[in-house]
Write an enzyme that holds these catalytic residues in place. Structure first.
Site, PDB file in Angstrom:
ATOM      1  N   CYS A  74     -46.887 -40.412  54.105  1.00  0.00           N
ATOM      2  CA  CYS A  74     -46.850 -40.396  55.575  1.00  0.00           C
ATOM      3  C   CYS A  74     -47.170 -41.790  56.089  1.00  0.00           C
ATOM      4  O   CYS A  74     -47.946 -42.536  55.474  1.00  0.00           O
ATOM      5  CB  CYS A  74     -47.864 -39.390  56.125  1.00  0.00           C
ATOM      6  SG  CYS A  74     -47.690 -39.114  57.917  1.00  0.00           S
ATOM      7  N   CYS A 106     -53.670 -39.532  60.217  1.00  0.00           N
ATOM      8  CA  CYS A 106     -54.420 -38.559  61.012  1.00  0.00           C
ATOM      9  C   CYS A 106     -55.559 -38.009  60.153  1.00  0.00           C
ATOM     10  O   CYS A 106     -55.311 -37.452  59.075  1.00  0.00           O
ATOM     11  CB  CYS A 106     -53.513 -37.423  61.460  1.00  0.00           C
ATOM     12  SG  CYS A 106     -51.991 -37.994  62.249  1.00  0.00           S
ATOM     13  N   GLY A 133     -46.592 -34.464  54.547  1.00  0.00           N
ATOM     14  CA  GLY A 133     -46.245 -35.826  54.892  1.00  0.00           C
ATOM     15  C   GLY A 133     -45.279 -35.959  56.065  1.00  0.00           C
ATOM     16  O   GLY A 133     -45.153 -35.099  56.901  1.00  0.00           O
ATOM     17  N   ASP A 161     -48.465 -22.323  52.432  1.00  0.00           N
ATOM     18  CA  ASP A 161     -48.736 -23.720  52.685  1.00  0.00           C
ATOM     19  C   ASP A 161     -50.206 -24.078  52.481  1.00  0.00           C
ATOM     20  O   ASP A 161     -50.549 -25.226  52.230  1.00  0.00           O
ATOM     21  CB  ASP A 161     -48.308 -24.052  54.119  1.00  0.00           C
ATOM     22  CG  ASP A 161     -48.164 -25.538  54.359  1.00  0.00           C
ATOM     23  OD1 ASP A 161     -48.049 -26.281  53.377  1.00  0.00           O
ATOM     24  OD2 ASP A 161     -48.167 -25.952  55.527  1.00  0.00           O
TER      25      ASP A 161
END
Length: 309
Positions: free
Chosen positions: A24, A28, A74, A284
């Site tokens: 990424c 964050c 990502g 997930d």
């Protein structure tokens, strides 16, 4: 289990693919998945074309006329536009006649340009844009590796989507900096004409272990108070102008329809979460060795689903 019975047991089957694994371009600090801190290696870890073609060919035989792909990360756009052109070419190559193919991509929008937006419009991608509110709220947590806020780059990306009339929605993570700011968030959505919104509570990724309950950045009371405030604004005297995914799901249940969000369903929906290397998982939030179903690069889709409990 034969292929026919497998198909009926798991249809419809949705696919979420971690397109570039954790890679990424933002850092964050609440991200439950990426640990890269915005650092990208010399080579982006995109899905190998051989794995991609094998899986899409099998999935299309399995799909019974409906195929759903969600491309996440990502930051999935790091895979490059040519990668996604390969995706749609394989989908077209292996789909049976009249197959309905849905593609969605969740992005921080900082890499969007004319070429991306034109492509998403041409192939009817639904784009999810991650933004945590106006500049002063978004830039508290959604920053580059050097700590620079992402707001301007995100909104620039949104303008490309608007220019090409690409369907998009907004995902806002709720955390300590915006949880008490329902009015400020909705004023921002109204000002920017954002009409499709999803909220998710932020997690403390440092405390996340699949064997333990998750730890969130906000309390259950704070989340509940926020949703009550948001509902009062959203309701608008019985004339909502904005689609809030959480409230839409509640309404569906009250009307005896099926909820779309997994947290509103009695049982987990059938979804395959695929890592960039082909490793398959049922959720997930349960990407770990204890939950691995197989690997679609090596195993058949039928065998992977046969390990689904």
């Amino acid at each position: 289990m034969d292929m026919c019975s497998t198909i009926h047991r798991f249809a419809p089957l949705s696919i979420m693919w971690k397109t570039v694994s954790e890679d990424c371009n933002l850092a964050c600090d609440y991200c439950y998945y990426s640990r890269t801190g915005g650092k990208i290696g010399k080579t982006v870890r995109r899905i190998d074309a051989t794995i991609l073609e094998k899986f899409i060919a099998e999935y299309m035989r399995f799909s019974e006329g409906v195929a759903s792909f969600a491309w996440q990360g990502g930051e999935p756009l790091l895979a490059g536009l040519d990668f996604f052109k390969t995706v749609v070419s394989f989908q077209a190559k292996y789909a049976a006649a009249n197959t309905a193919i849905a593609n969605s991509v969740q992005t921080n929008a900082t890499l969007l340009n004319d070429d991306w937006a034109r492509f998403f419009k041409t192939y009817s991608f639904l784009v999810g844009v991650s933004i945590d509110g106006p500049r002063q709220l978004n830039d508290k947590r959604r920053v580059t590796r050097s700590g620079v806020g992402s707001y301007d780059r995100v909104m620039n990306g949104v303008e490309y989507l608007r220019r090409y009339a690409v369907d998009f929605n907004v995902l806002t993570v709720l955390h300590e900096n915006n949880i008490g700011k329902a009015n400020e968030l909705f004023e921002f959505y109204e000002r920017e004409n954002f009409r499709f919104i999803q909220f998710i509570p932020g997690m403390d990724f440092r405390a996340q272990e699949t064997s333990k309950p998750p730890r969130y950045l906000i309390t259950a009371r704070e989340y509940g108070d926020f949703l009550c405030d948001a509902f009062d604004i959203w309701y608008n005297d019985g004339n909502p102008k904005t689609s809030i995914r959480f409230f839409d799901n509640m309404l569906s249940v009250y009307l005896n329809h099926d909820a779309e969000l997994c947290v509103h369903q009695r049982t987990c929906p059938t979804t395959l979460i695929l890592e960039q290397n082909g490793d398959a998982y049922p959720c997930d939030f349960y990407i770990g060795n204890d939950y691995k179903l197989g690997n679609v690069a090596k195993d058949s889709l039928e065998d992977v689903l046969g390990n689904y409990v």
